[in-house]
Write a protein that holds these residues in place. Structure first.
Motif, PDB file in Angstrom:
ATOM      1  N   GLY A 104     115.217  -3.157  82.333  1.00  0.00           N
ATOM      2  CA  GLY A 104     114.967  -4.322  83.165  1.00  0.00           C
ATOM      3  C   GLY A 104     115.377  -4.126  84.601  1.00  0.00           C
ATOM      4  N   ALA A 105     116.273  -3.179  84.856  1.00  0.00           N
ATOM      5  CA  ALA A 105     116.737  -2.944  86.214  1.00  0.00           C
ATOM      6  C   ALA A 105     115.808  -2.030  86.991  1.00  0.00           C
ATOM      7  N   ARG A 106     114.849  -1.419  86.322  1.00  0.00           N
ATOM      8  CA  ARG A 106     113.951  -0.463  86.977  1.00  0.00           C
ATOM      9  C   ARG A 106     112.650  -1.151  87.390  1.00  0.00           C
ATOM     10  N   SER A 107     112.237  -0.921  88.594  1.00  0.00           N
ATOM     11  CA  SER A 107     110.979  -1.488  89.086  1.00  0.00           C
ATOM     12  C   SER A 107     109.804  -0.772  88.448  1.00  0.00           C
ATOM     13  N   MET A 108     108.865  -1.538  87.871  1.00  0.00           N
ATOM     14  CA  MET A 108     107.707  -0.961  87.196  1.00  0.00           C
ATOM     15  C   MET A 108     106.490  -1.018  88.106  1.00  0.00           C
ATOM     16  N   ARG A 109     105.756   0.088  88.177  1.00  0.00           N
ATOM     17  CA  ARG A 109     104.532   0.093  88.963  1.00  0.00           C
ATOM     18  C   ARG A 109     103.484  -0.748  88.259  1.00  0.00           C
ATOM     19  N   ALA A 110     102.611  -1.347  89.063  1.00  0.00           N
ATOM     20  CA  ALA A 110     101.551  -2.188  88.514  1.00  0.00           C
ATOM     21  C   ALA A 110     100.691  -1.375  87.569  1.00  0.00           C
ATOM     22  N   GLY A 111     100.462  -1.922  86.370  1.00  0.00           N
ATOM     23  CA  GLY A 111      99.590  -1.280  85.403  1.00  0.00           C
ATOM     24  C   GLY A 111     100.241  -0.171  84.619  1.00  0.00           C
ATOM     25  N   ALA A 112     101.521   0.110  84.849  1.00  0.00           N
ATOM     26  CA  ALA A 112     102.183   1.197  84.132  1.00  0.00           C
ATOM     27  C   ALA A 112     102.398   0.803  82.684  1.00  0.00           C
ATOM     28  N   SER A 113     102.362   1.790  81.799  1.00  0.00           N
ATOM     29  CA  SER A 113     102.559   1.543  80.378  1.00  0.00           C
ATOM     30  C   SER A 113     104.004   1.161  80.121  1.00  0.00           C
ATOM     31  N   SER A 114     104.217   0.311  79.113  1.00  0.00           N
ATOM     32  CA  SER A 114     105.580  -0.086  78.773  1.00  0.00           C
ATOM     33  C   SER A 114     106.113   0.703  77.592  1.00  0.00           C
ATOM     34  N   THR A 115     105.421   1.783  77.204  1.00  0.00           N
ATOM     35  CA  THR A 115     105.879   2.578  76.076  1.00  0.00           C
ATOM     36  C   THR A 115     107.177   3.283  76.423  1.00  0.00           C
ATOM     37  N   THR A 116     107.912   3.682  75.386  1.00  0.00           N
ATOM     38  CA  THR A 116     109.195   4.331  75.587  1.00  0.00           C
ATOM     39  C   THR A 116     109.160   5.771  75.100  1.00  0.00           C
ATOM     40  N   SER A 117     107.972   6.376  75.048  1.00  0.00           N
ATOM     41  CA  SER A 117     107.843   7.720  74.497  1.00  0.00           C
ATOM     42  C   SER A 117     108.557   8.760  75.356  1.00  0.00           C
ATOM     43  N   ASP A 118     108.806   8.454  76.640  1.00  0.00           N
ATOM     44  CA  ASP A 118     109.475   9.437  77.493  1.00  0.00           C
ATOM     45  C   ASP A 118     110.861   8.958  77.905  1.00  0.00           C
ATOM     46  N   ASP A 119     111.538   8.219  77.021  1.00  0.00           N
ATOM     47  CA  ASP A 119     112.884   7.737  77.336  1.00  0.00           C
ATOM     48  C   ASP A 119     113.842   8.879  77.627  1.00  0.00           C
ATOM     49  N   LEU A 120     113.650  10.023  76.998  1.00  0.00           N
ATOM     50  CA  LEU A 120     114.551  11.150  77.215  1.00  0.00           C
ATOM     51  C   LEU A 120     114.489  11.656  78.643  1.00  0.00           C
ATOM     52  N   LEU A 121     113.453  11.241  79.379  1.00  0.00           N
ATOM     53  CA  LEU A 121     113.293  11.666  80.768  1.00  0.00           C
ATOM     54  C   LEU A 121     113.266  10.473  81.724  1.00  0.00           C
ATOM     55  N   ASP A 122     113.845   9.365  81.299  1.00  0.00           N
ATOM     56  CA  ASP A 122     113.981   8.203  82.178  1.00  0.00           C
ATOM     57  C   ASP A 122     112.643   7.689  82.694  1.00  0.00           C
ATOM     58  N   HIS A 123     111.674   7.585  81.803  1.00  0.00           N
ATOM     59  CA  HIS A 123     110.409   6.903  82.109  1.00  0.00           C
ATOM     60  C   HIS A 123     109.657   7.516  83.295  1.00  0.00           C
ATOM     61  N   VAL A 124     109.209   8.736  83.130  1.00  0.00           N
ATOM     62  CA  VAL A 124     108.442   9.405  84.177  1.00  0.00           C
ATOM     63  C   VAL A 124     107.256   8.552  84.622  1.00  0.00           C
ATOM     64  N   TRP A 127     107.991   6.372  87.695  1.00  0.00           N
ATOM     65  CA  TRP A 127     108.534   6.906  88.937  1.00  0.00           C
ATOM     66  C   TRP A 127     107.587   6.591  90.086  1.00  0.00           C
ATOM     67  N   ASP A 128     108.138   6.160  91.198  1.00  0.00           N
ATOM     68  CA  ASP A 128     107.323   5.800  92.362  1.00  0.00           C
ATOM     69  C   ASP A 128     106.740   7.048  93.027  1.00  0.00           C
ATOM     70  N   PRO A 129     105.618   6.887  93.740  1.00  0.00           N
ATOM     71  CA  PRO A 129     105.063   8.009  94.518  1.00  0.00           C
ATOM     72  C   PRO A 129     106.069   8.453  95.576  1.00  0.00           C
ATOM     73  N   VAL A 130     105.886   9.690  96.066  1.00  0.00           N
ATOM     74  CA  VAL A 130     106.796  10.233  97.060  1.00  0.00           C
ATOM     75  C   VAL A 130     105.990  10.806  98.220  1.00  0.00           C
ATOM     76  N   SER A 131     106.507  10.629  99.414  1.00  0.00           N
ATOM     77  CA  SER A 131     105.836  11.173 100.601  1.00  0.00           C
ATOM     78  C   SER A 131     106.189  12.642 100.760  1.00  0.00           C
ATOM     79  N   THR A 132     105.188  13.448 101.094  1.00  0.00           N
ATOM     80  CA  THR A 132     105.393  14.869 101.353  1.00  0.00           C
ATOM     81  C   THR A 132     104.699  15.199 102.672  1.00  0.00           C
ATOM     82  N   PRO A 133     104.963  16.371 103.266  1.00  0.00           N
ATOM     83  CA  PRO A 133     104.259  16.764 104.490  1.00  0.00           C
ATOM     84  C   PRO A 133     102.750  16.872 104.288  1.00  0.00           C
TER      85      PRO A 133
END
Length: 307
Positions: A104-124, A127-133
Motif C-alpha cells: 500500500g505504500a508503493r505508488s502503482m503505475r496506471a494499468g499495472a497488474s496487481s499480481t504478486t508473482s514477482d514479490d521476491l524482486l519487489d514488484h518490478v 517500477w517507475d520509468p527512469v530518465s537516461t541520456p
C-alpha cells in the motif's frame, strides 16, 4: 547466457564470432548445457525470527483495526519456525497483512497488474520509468501473447544467438520465458522500452537464489541482470553502458535490501564486459559456470555514486 552491450558492439556481419555485440551474455548456465532462468534449483529458505515478528505485528494491527477495543497482542499468532504443528492459516493471514501494508505504500503505475508473482524482486512491474541520456527507459514485464515474436526475432540474430543459445522457432523463446513466468518470481523477464519503443530484453533475477550463488560469496538480496539489445543499429555508441547503469540504478532505488547488482557475461564477450565497466561495475573474478567461463561483474550500492 544473457547479454550485455558494450561501446565496442558492432555489426555482426563485420565482427568475428569471438567479438559479439551487446546482444550477448549474462545468463547462468546449467549442467545440461542450456541456460538458467533462476528457476531450476531452489535454495532452502527459512523465515527469520525477525520476519515472523513483523508478521505478528501486522496481523495484530489488522485485528485491532477491524475489531476496535481488542487488546494489543491478541491478533493471529504466528508459530515459531520450529513448532511441531504450525498454525498455517494464521501465518497466511499475517503474511497477507504484511504484504498489504508494504504494497500500500508503493505508488502503482496506471494499468499495472496487481499480481504478486514477482514479490521476491519487489514488484518490478511497478517500477517507475527512469530518465537516461538516451531518453526515458521503462521496464515492462513480458507478455507471451504480445512479445514472443519480437524477442524471438532478436534471439535469432547471430550475435545474440552465440551467447543466449535460443535461436530457432518462436516456441524456443516462449519456453524459456514461460519457465520464468510460471516460477516463483525469482526471475522477471522484461522488455526495455526506450521512449515508447521496445528495443531490449532484460531478466532481473535474484542472484542469491540462483545457482550462480554457489560460485561467489553471495549476499542476501544480490540482484542479477541479463540483457540483450535487440537490433544491430542500437548496439554500440555507448548505449549498452548507459542502459545498464540506468537499470542497475532502478534495482538499487526499488530494492532497498539489495546490497549489490551483479552480472556474469562470458569472458569472450569483451563488448559486454566493457559495457558493465562503463556502467559503474567492477570486475570481481573469473567464475567457471557449466557452459562458460564468466567475468563476475559487481556494482556495490555503497560505491554507486563514485563509479
Amino acid at each position: 547466457m544473457p547479454p550485455a552491450d558494450a561501446d565496442a558492439a558492432v555489426d555482426p556481419h563485420s565482427t568475428p564470432p569471438t567479438s559479439p555485440s551487446i546482444a550477448s551474455d549474462s545468463r547462468t548456465a546449467v549442467p545440461d548445457g542450456g541456460t538458467s532462468t533462476g528457476n531450476e534449483e531452489t535454495l532452502e529458505l527459512r523465515l527469520s525470527g525477525e520476519l515472523l515478528t513483523l508478521y505478528e505485528a501486522a496481523a495484530d494491527l489488522r485485528t485491532r483495526e477491524t475489531h476496535p477495543g481488542t487488546p494489543r497482542g491478541t491478533g493471529p499468532t504466528v508459530p515459531h519456525p520450529d513448532a511441531a504443528h504450525p498454525d498455517v492459516s494464521s501465518l497466511n493471514v499475517a503474511s497477507a497483512e504484511l504484504s498489504c501494508f508494504i504494497g500500500g505504500a508503493r505508488s502503482m503505475r496506471a494499468g499495472a497488474s496487481s499480481t504478486t508473482s514477482d514479490d521476491l524482486l519487489d514488484h518490478v512491474a511497478h517500477w517507475d520509468p527512469v530518465s537516461t541520456p538516451l531518453g526515458t527507459l521503462e521496464l515492462v514485464p513480458v507478455r507471451v501473447d504480445r512479445d514472443i515474436p519480437l524477442i524471438s526475432r532478436w534471439m535469432n540474430d547471430p550475435a545474440v544467438a552465440e551467447f543466449w543459445e535460443l535461436a530457432g522457432a518462436p516456441e524456443v523463446t516462449e519456453e524459456h520465458v514461460r519457465s520464468q513466468l510460471s516460477g516463483d518470481g525469482r526471475s522477471v523477464p522484461c522488455l526495455g522500452v526506450l521512449d515508447g519503443t521496445p528495443m531490449s530484453y532484460w531478466e532481473i533475477y535474484r542472484a542469491d537464489l540462483d545457482p550462480l550463488a554457489r560460485c561467489y560469496p553471495a549476499r542476501p538480496h544480490d540482484t542479477g541482470l541479463h540483457l540483450l539489445v535487440g537490433d544491430a543499429a542500437d548496439r554500440g555508441h555507448g548505449l549498452g553502458g548507459a542502459l545498464i547503469r540506468a537499470v542497475s540504478d532502478l534495482v538499487l532505488d526499488n530494492r532497498p535490501a539489495c546490497p549489490r547488482v551483479v552480472a556474469e557475461p562470458d569472458l569472450r564477450n569483451t563488448p559486454s564486459v566493457s559495457a558493465f565497466l562503463t556502467a559503474g561495475f567492477r570486475y570481481s573474478a573469473e567464475v567457471d559456470l557449466p557452459a562458460k567461463r564468466a567475468a563476475l561483474m559487481i556494482r556495490e550500492r555503497a560505491l554507486r555514486h563514485l563509479l
